[in-house]
Design a protein around this motif. Structure first.
Motif, PDB file in Angstrom:
ATOM      1  N   ARG A 134       0.831  -1.207   0.000  1.00  0.00           N
ATOM      2  CA  ARG A 134       0.000   0.000   0.000  1.00  0.00           C
ATOM      3  C   ARG A 134       0.866   1.257   0.000  1.00  0.00           C
ATOM      4  NH1 ARG A 134      -3.719   2.844   4.352  1.00  0.00           N
ATOM      5  NH2 ARG A 134      -5.090   3.961   2.920  1.00  0.00           N
ATOM      6  N   VAL A 135       2.000   1.221   0.676  1.00  0.00           N
ATOM      7  CA  VAL A 135       2.915   2.365   0.677  1.00  0.00           C
ATOM      8  C   VAL A 135       3.304   2.720  -0.751  1.00  0.00           C
ATOM      9  CG1 VAL A 135       5.214   3.168   1.348  1.00  0.00           C
ATOM     10  CG2 VAL A 135       3.807   1.887   2.984  1.00  0.00           C
ATOM     11  N   VAL A 136       3.690   1.705  -1.533  1.00  0.00           N
ATOM     12  CA  VAL A 136       4.089   1.931  -2.919  1.00  0.00           C
ATOM     13  C   VAL A 136       2.894   2.373  -3.761  1.00  0.00           C
ATOM     14  CG1 VAL A 136       5.023   0.826  -4.989  1.00  0.00           C
ATOM     15  CG2 VAL A 136       5.997   0.300  -2.744  1.00  0.00           C
ATOM     16  N   ASN A 137       1.751   1.754  -3.540  1.00  0.00           N
ATOM     17  CA  ASN A 137       0.559   2.099  -4.312  1.00  0.00           C
ATOM     18  C   ASN A 137       0.110   3.536  -4.088  1.00  0.00           C
ATOM     19  OD1 ASN A 137       0.497  -0.485  -5.364  1.00  0.00           O
ATOM     20  ND2 ASN A 137      -0.970  -1.255  -3.861  1.00  0.00           N
ATOM     21  N   HIS A 138       0.476   4.104  -2.944  1.00  0.00           N
ATOM     22  CA  HIS A 138       0.135   5.495  -2.660  1.00  0.00           C
ATOM     23  C   HIS A 138       1.196   6.465  -3.198  1.00  0.00           C
ATOM     24  CE1 HIS A 138      -3.382   5.550   0.282  1.00  0.00           C
ATOM     25  NE2 HIS A 138      -3.300   4.308  -0.165  1.00  0.00           N
ATOM     26  N   GLY A 139       2.180   5.943  -3.913  1.00  0.00           N
ATOM     27  CA  GLY A 139       3.132   6.799  -4.592  1.00  0.00           C
ATOM     28  C   GLY A 139       4.366   7.170  -3.810  1.00  0.00           C
ATOM     29  N   HIS A 140       4.598   6.520  -2.678  1.00  0.00           N
ATOM     30  CA  HIS A 140       5.754   6.844  -1.854  1.00  0.00           C
ATOM     31  C   HIS A 140       6.954   5.988  -2.253  1.00  0.00           C
ATOM     32  CE1 HIS A 140       3.032   9.188   0.591  1.00  0.00           C
ATOM     33  NE2 HIS A 140       2.234   8.139   0.656  1.00  0.00           N
ATOM     34  N   SER A 141       8.152   6.484  -1.983  1.00  0.00           N
ATOM     35  CA  SER A 141       9.360   5.717  -2.247  1.00  0.00           C
ATOM     36  C   SER A 141       9.699   4.868  -1.034  1.00  0.00           C
ATOM     37  CB  SER A 141      10.526   6.644  -2.599  1.00  0.00           C
ATOM     38  OG  SER A 141      10.759   7.580  -1.569  1.00  0.00           O
ATOM     39  N   ILE A 142      10.442   3.805  -1.266  1.00  0.00           N
ATOM     40  CA  ILE A 142      10.768   2.883  -0.181  1.00  0.00           C
ATOM     41  C   ILE A 142      12.268   2.661  -0.111  1.00  0.00           C
ATOM     42  CG2 ILE A 142       8.548   1.692  -0.248  1.00  0.00           C
ATOM     43  CD1 ILE A 142      10.002  -0.577  -1.761  1.00  0.00           C
ATOM     44  N   GLY A 143      12.690   2.230   1.074  1.00  0.00           N
ATOM     45  CA  GLY A 143      14.085   1.902   1.298  1.00  0.00           C
ATOM     46  C   GLY A 143      14.197   0.775   2.300  1.00  0.00           C
ATOM     47  N   GLY A 144      15.407   0.267   2.446  1.00  0.00           N
ATOM     48  CA  GLY A 144      15.660  -0.799   3.400  1.00  0.00           C
ATOM     49  C   GLY A 144      16.165  -0.257   4.725  1.00  0.00           C
ATOM     50  N   HIS A 145      16.007  -1.080   5.761  1.00  0.00           N
ATOM     51  CA  HIS A 145      16.434  -0.710   7.120  1.00  0.00           C
ATOM     52  C   HIS A 145      16.917  -1.973   7.834  1.00  0.00           C
ATOM     53  CE1 HIS A 145      16.647   2.339  10.170  1.00  0.00           C
ATOM     54  NE2 HIS A 145      15.708   1.831  10.954  1.00  0.00           N
ATOM     55  N   THR A 146      17.569  -2.859   7.071  1.00  0.00           N
ATOM     56  CA  THR A 146      18.018  -4.200   7.461  1.00  0.00           C
ATOM     57  C   THR A 146      16.820  -5.147   7.604  1.00  0.00           C
ATOM     58  OG1 THR A 146      17.998  -3.999   9.897  1.00  0.00           O
ATOM     59  CG2 THR A 146      19.970  -3.222   8.711  1.00  0.00           C
ATOM     60  N   TYR A 147      17.130  -6.416   7.896  1.00  0.00           N
ATOM     61  CA  TYR A 147      16.047  -7.395   8.041  1.00  0.00           C
ATOM     62  C   TYR A 147      15.396  -7.324   9.409  1.00  0.00           C
ATOM     63  CZ  TYR A 147      13.320 -11.638   7.939  1.00  0.00           C
ATOM     64  OH  TYR A 147      12.268 -12.517   7.986  1.00  0.00           O
ATOM     65  N   ASN A 148      16.192  -7.119  10.469  1.00  0.00           N
ATOM     66  CA  ASN A 148      15.622  -7.146  11.816  1.00  0.00           C
ATOM     67  C   ASN A 148      16.091  -5.988  12.692  1.00  0.00           C
ATOM     68  OD1 ASN A 148      18.237  -7.875  12.277  1.00  0.00           O
ATOM     69  ND2 ASN A 148      17.785  -9.898  13.139  1.00  0.00           N
ATOM     70  N   HIS A 149      16.432  -4.865  12.058  1.00  0.00           N
ATOM     71  CA  HIS A 149      16.808  -3.645  12.780  1.00  0.00           C
ATOM     72  C   HIS A 149      18.066  -3.836  13.627  1.00  0.00           C
ATOM     73  CE1 HIS A 149      16.247   0.185  14.998  1.00  0.00           C
ATOM     74  NE2 HIS A 149      15.484   0.519  13.979  1.00  0.00           N
ATOM     75  N   ALA A 150      19.044  -4.495  13.043  1.00  0.00           N
ATOM     76  CA  ALA A 150      20.291  -4.762  13.768  1.00  0.00           C
ATOM     77  C   ALA A 150      21.209  -3.547  13.736  1.00  0.00           C
ATOM     78  CB  ALA A 150      21.002  -5.955  13.154  1.00  0.00           C
ATOM     79  N   ASN A 151      21.998  -3.384  14.793  1.00  0.00           N
ATOM     80  CA  ASN A 151      23.052  -2.378  14.814  1.00  0.00           C
ATOM     81  C   ASN A 151      24.243  -2.949  14.041  1.00  0.00           C
ATOM     82  OD1 ASN A 151      25.309  -0.758  15.525  1.00  0.00           O
ATOM     83  ND2 ASN A 151      24.284  -0.112  17.407  1.00  0.00           N
ATOM     84  N   LEU A 152      24.574  -2.315  12.934  1.00  0.00           N
ATOM     85  CA  LEU A 152      25.583  -2.873  12.035  1.00  0.00           C
ATOM     86  C   LEU A 152      26.980  -2.318  12.262  1.00  0.00           C
ATOM     87  CD1 LEU A 152      23.603  -2.811   8.665  1.00  0.00           C
ATOM     88  CD2 LEU A 152      23.699  -4.635  10.390  1.00  0.00           C
ATOM     89  N   ALA A 153      27.137  -1.380  13.169  1.00  0.00           N
ATOM     90  CA  ALA A 153      28.414  -0.690  13.325  1.00  0.00           C
ATOM     91  C   ALA A 153      29.555  -1.646  13.657  1.00  0.00           C
ATOM     92  CB  ALA A 153      28.314   0.387  14.400  1.00  0.00           C
ATOM     93  N   ASN A 154      29.271  -2.671  14.453  1.00  0.00           N
ATOM     94  CA  ASN A 154      30.319  -3.599  14.863  1.00  0.00           C
ATOM     95  C   ASN A 154      30.089  -5.009  14.336  1.00  0.00           C
ATOM     96  OD1 ASN A 154      31.663  -1.615  16.530  1.00  0.00           O
ATOM     97  ND2 ASN A 154      29.982  -1.867  17.987  1.00  0.00           N
ATOM     98  N   ALA A 155      29.242  -5.131  13.307  1.00  0.00           N
ATOM     99  CA  ALA A 155      28.882  -6.457  12.810  1.00  0.00           C
ATOM    100  C   ALA A 155      29.903  -7.019  11.832  1.00  0.00           C
ATOM    101  CB  ALA A 155      27.506  -6.409  12.142  1.00  0.00           C
ATOM    102  N   GLY A 156      30.726  -6.162  11.250  1.00  0.00           N
ATOM    103  CA  GLY A 156      31.610  -6.610  10.187  1.00  0.00           C
ATOM    104  C   GLY A 156      30.891  -6.502   8.849  1.00  0.00           C
ATOM    105  N   ASN A 157      31.621  -6.154   7.799  1.00  0.00           N
ATOM    106  CA  ASN A 157      30.980  -5.896   6.507  1.00  0.00           C
ATOM    107  C   ASN A 157      30.210  -7.080   5.949  1.00  0.00           C
ATOM    108  OD1 ASN A 157      31.963  -3.304   6.583  1.00  0.00           O
ATOM    109  ND2 ASN A 157      32.898  -3.399   4.542  1.00  0.00           N
TER     110      ASN A 157
END
Length: 292
Positions: A134-157
């Motif tokens: 529905r977000v897309v159907n209403h004309g808004h753009s989308i992006g990712g935010h990881t799969y489970n909202h993990a803190n990636l700073a110390n996760a390793g690339n």
């Protein structure tokens, strides 16, 4: 009954600086832990504290306002191309989609005739694909935010890029749309990781104005706090979250104040400039191939 998200908010607030075209100098975000979901299961949960009820908004399906608040549309392939003029803002919403709450935000944005960018958590899109679509159907753009909202700073690339890719895949499947934008959870990243994400073809969105809607404040307080920062900076990317009732409750006030103040809401569209590089496997971080 539709299940709700299970998460625990641990608040963390760090100072940010810079403009939309530069990464922030610090972090300023809520700590939200997402419980992984098994196949076929949905997410359940509640906000950490009680929130004010929604204001009521009734709009005819598909009917939009005159769009006096709506500004230009920027088609971008990198964050450096997001160059805002005086009194221009970009609306962004993190952590959804969430049934009821995201729907209410969409209805209000329709009412004011403006578009936003929704940075979705992969497991949320997987659990609630109809809301994501529905977000897309209403004309808004989308992006990712990881799969489970993990803190990636110390996760390793390697681990971080795998998590990002999993989130993007879930969002793309739910929406049928390319996931062109990305925001790091908690705004936590490294320079190497930012470069790696950019090489994969995504536009990283930083934050200039944090609404701090993850704090248990009244809708009026959130709107006033956000507008104070907008007036101080005069332009920028605004961070909000479509998983909170208080965010939808305060949104009409914020949009009205923006309109009355002569501000314009700029819409973002993703523009691919080249084929992205993708990680072949989690165990081979140094090997890349072209995405087909």
């Amino acid at each position: 009954m539709v299940p709700r998200l299970a998460f625990v908010c641990v608040l963390s607030c760090l100072a940010m600086a810079g403009c939309a075209s530069k990464p922030p100098s610090g972090l300023e975000a809520s700590r939200t832990a997402y419980v992984p979901v098994a196949d076929g299961q949905s997410l359940r949960g509640r906000d950490q504290a009680d929130e004010p009820p929604f204001s009521t908004f009734r709009n005819a399906p598909g009917k939009r306002s005159s769009g006096a608040l709506a500004g230009r549309t920027l088609k971008v392939s990198s964050i450096s191309e997001i160059r805002l003029r005086d009194k221009e803002v970009i609306l962004t919403f993190d952590d959804g989609p969430m049934p009821g709450k995201t729907d209410k935000v969409l209805d209000i944005l329709d009412q004011y005739g403006v578009n936003a960018t929704f940075l979705m958590v992969g497991q949320m899109a997987r659990s609630y694909p109809a809301v994501a679509a529905r977000v897309v159907n209403h004309g808004h753009s989308i992006g990712g935010h990881t799969y489970n909202h993990a803190n990636l700073a110390n996760a390793g690339n390697s681990r971080a890029l795998t998590d990002i890719a999993a989130g993007n895949a879930a969002i793309a499947k739910a929406t049928g749309t390319e996931v062109g934008f990305f925001r790091f959870p908690y705004l936590a990243h490294t320079g190497a990781l930012r470069r790696a994400v950019a090489e994969r073809g995504q536009v990283i969105l930083d934050v200039d104005i944090d609404s701090k809607d993850y704090f248990t404040s009244s809708p009026a307080t959130i709107a006033a706090r956000t507008m104070a920062r907008v007036r101080a900076k005069r332009k920028g990317i605004i961070l909000m979250h479509d998983i909170h009732k208080r965010t939808a409750a305060m949104l009409p006030s914020l949009l009205k104040q923006l309109k009355d103040g002569g501000y314009k809401v700029v819409a973002l569209q993703y523009r691919r400039s080249r084929m992205p590089e993708v990680l072949v496997s989690a165990g081979n971080a140094g090997t890349k191939s072209r995405q087909m």
